[in-house]
Design a protein around this motif. Structure first.
Motif, PDB file in Angstrom:
ATOM      1  N   LEU A 159      -3.116   4.629 -12.913  1.00 16.20           N
ATOM      2  CA  LEU A 159      -2.647   4.164 -11.604  1.00 16.20           C
ATOM      3  C   LEU A 159      -3.767   4.203 -10.563  1.00 16.20           C
ATOM      4  CD1 LEU A 159       0.930   5.658 -11.117  1.00 16.20           C
ATOM      5  CD2 LEU A 159       0.292   3.270 -11.401  1.00 16.20           C
TER       6      LEU A 159
ATOM      7  N   ALA B 245       2.422   1.750  -3.352  1.00 19.61           N
ATOM      8  CA  ALA B 245       1.415   2.188  -4.320  1.00 19.61           C
ATOM      9  C   ALA B 245       1.088   3.654  -4.121  1.00 19.61           C
ATOM     10  CB  ALA B 245       0.153   1.341  -4.194  1.00 19.61           C
ATOM     11  N   LYS B 246       0.938   4.088  -2.870  1.00 19.98           N
ATOM     12  CA  LYS B 246       0.639   5.493  -2.608  1.00 19.98           C
ATOM     13  C   LYS B 246       1.794   6.383  -3.055  1.00 19.98           C
ATOM     14  CE  LYS B 246      -0.798   8.720   0.940  1.00 19.98           C
ATOM     15  NZ  LYS B 246      -1.735   9.551   0.315  1.00 19.98           N
TER      16      LYS B 246
ATOM     17  N   LYS C  60      -5.779   1.159 -11.189  1.00 18.90           N
ATOM     18  CA  LYS C  60      -5.092  -0.063 -10.764  1.00 18.90           C
ATOM     19  C   LYS C  60      -5.099  -0.216  -9.243  1.00 18.90           C
ATOM     20  CE  LYS C  60      -2.086  -0.507 -14.742  1.00 18.90           C
ATOM     21  NZ  LYS C  60      -0.742  -0.345 -15.289  1.00 18.90           N
ATOM     22  N   ASN C  61      -5.172   0.907  -8.538  1.00 23.50           N
ATOM     23  CA  ASN C  61      -5.199   0.892  -7.075  1.00 23.50           C
ATOM     24  C   ASN C  61      -6.607   1.135  -6.541  1.00 23.50           C
ATOM     25  OD1 ASN C  61      -2.217   0.774  -6.116  1.00 23.50           O
ATOM     26  ND2 ASN C  61      -2.231   2.181  -7.843  1.00 23.50           N
ATOM     27  N   TYR C  62      -7.593   0.756  -7.322  1.00 24.61           N
ATOM     28  CA  TYR C  62      -8.996   1.043  -7.003  1.00 24.61           C
ATOM     29  C   TYR C  62      -9.398   0.553  -5.615  1.00 24.61           C
ATOM     30  CZ  TYR C  62     -14.053   1.229  -7.561  1.00 24.61           C
ATOM     31  OH  TYR C  62     -15.367   1.492  -7.382  1.00 24.61           O
ATOM     32  N   GLN C  63      -8.892  -0.594  -5.206  1.00 21.46           N
ATOM     33  CA  GLN C  63      -9.285  -1.175  -3.914  1.00 21.46           C
ATOM     34  C   GLN C  63      -8.752  -0.365  -2.735  1.00 21.46           C
ATOM     35  OE1 GLN C  63     -11.477  -3.617  -3.723  1.00 21.46           O
ATOM     36  NE2 GLN C  63     -11.508  -3.712  -5.951  1.00 21.46           N
ATOM     37  N   SER C  64      -7.653   0.346  -2.925  1.00 18.86           N
ATOM     38  CA  SER C  64      -7.043   1.068  -1.802  1.00 18.86           C
ATOM     39  C   SER C  64      -7.273   2.573  -1.840  1.00 18.86           C
ATOM     40  CB  SER C  64      -5.539   0.780  -1.761  1.00 18.86           C
ATOM     41  OG  SER C  64      -4.915   1.233  -2.937  1.00 18.86           O
ATOM     42  N   VAL C  65      -7.915   3.064  -2.886  1.00 22.65           N
ATOM     43  CA  VAL C  65      -8.192   4.499  -3.001  1.00 22.65           C
ATOM     44  C   VAL C  65      -9.709   4.685  -3.008  1.00 22.65           C
ATOM     45  CG1 VAL C  65      -7.884   6.575  -4.410  1.00 22.65           C
ATOM     46  CG2 VAL C  65      -6.077   4.853  -4.339  1.00 22.65           C
TER      47      VAL C  65
ATOM     48  N   MET D 111       0.823  -1.210   0.000  1.00 24.57           N
ATOM     49  CA  MET D 111       0.000   0.000   0.000  1.00 24.57           C
ATOM     50  C   MET D 111       0.857   1.259   0.000  1.00 24.57           C
ATOM     51  SD  MET D 111      -2.763   1.678   0.073  1.00 24.57           S
ATOM     52  CE  MET D 111      -3.433   3.182   0.677  1.00 24.57           C
TER      53      MET D 111
ATOM     54  N   LEU E  98       1.535   6.745  -6.732  1.00 21.40           N
ATOM     55  CA  LEU E  98       0.421   7.639  -7.077  1.00 21.40           C
ATOM     56  C   LEU E  98       0.807   9.105  -6.861  1.00 21.40           C
ATOM     57  CD1 LEU E  98      -2.641   5.741  -5.614  1.00 21.40           C
ATOM     58  CD2 LEU E  98      -2.324   6.398  -7.996  1.00 21.40           C
TER      59      LEU E  98
END
Length: 88
Positions: free
Chosen positions: A39, A4-5, A42-47, A1, A8
Motif C-alpha cells: 500500500l 488512501a491515508k 501504491k501511494n508513493y506519490q502521496s507519501v 488522499m 494505510l
C-alpha cells in the motif's frame, strides 16, 4: 488522499496487532507487513520517501523481534505501541 491515508493507517494497525500477538504466526505477521508495504508503494506519490523508508525499517525490525522473541517483545510493544517510532 484521505481514503488512501485511512487505508494505510488501517493496514499499519493490522500489522502491528499481528506482530505483537503471540498467537499470530510469524508468517501471518509477514503477510500483513507485505500488504502494508504494498500500500505504501501504491501511494508513493502521496507519501514522502522518508516516511516510507522509516516505516519499512521499523516494521522490518518488529518482524525480526517477533521471530527472535516470539513472546518476549509483544507485551512491551503493546504497552508502548503509539510511541514506537511511527512515521505515518
Amino acid at each position: 488522499m484521505i481514503e488512501a491515508k485511512k487505508e494505510l493507517v488501517e493496514a499499519r494497525n493490522v500489522f502491528e496487532d499481528n506482530v505483537c500477538d503471540e498467537k499470530v504466526s510469524w508468517k501471518s505477521a509477514f503477510n500483513s507487513f507485505h500488504y502494508y508495504i504494498d500500500l505504501l508503494q501504491k501511494n508513493y506519490q502521496s507519501v514522502p520517501e522518508s516516511v516510507i523508508s522509516i516505516e519499512i525499517l521499523r516494521c522490518s525490525e518488529l518482524l525480526r523481534l517477533k521471530r527472535v522473541y516470539p513472546k518476549g517483545f509483544s507485551k512491551g510493544f503493546v504497552l508502548n505501541k503509539n510511541e514506537y517510532g511511527r512515521a505515518l
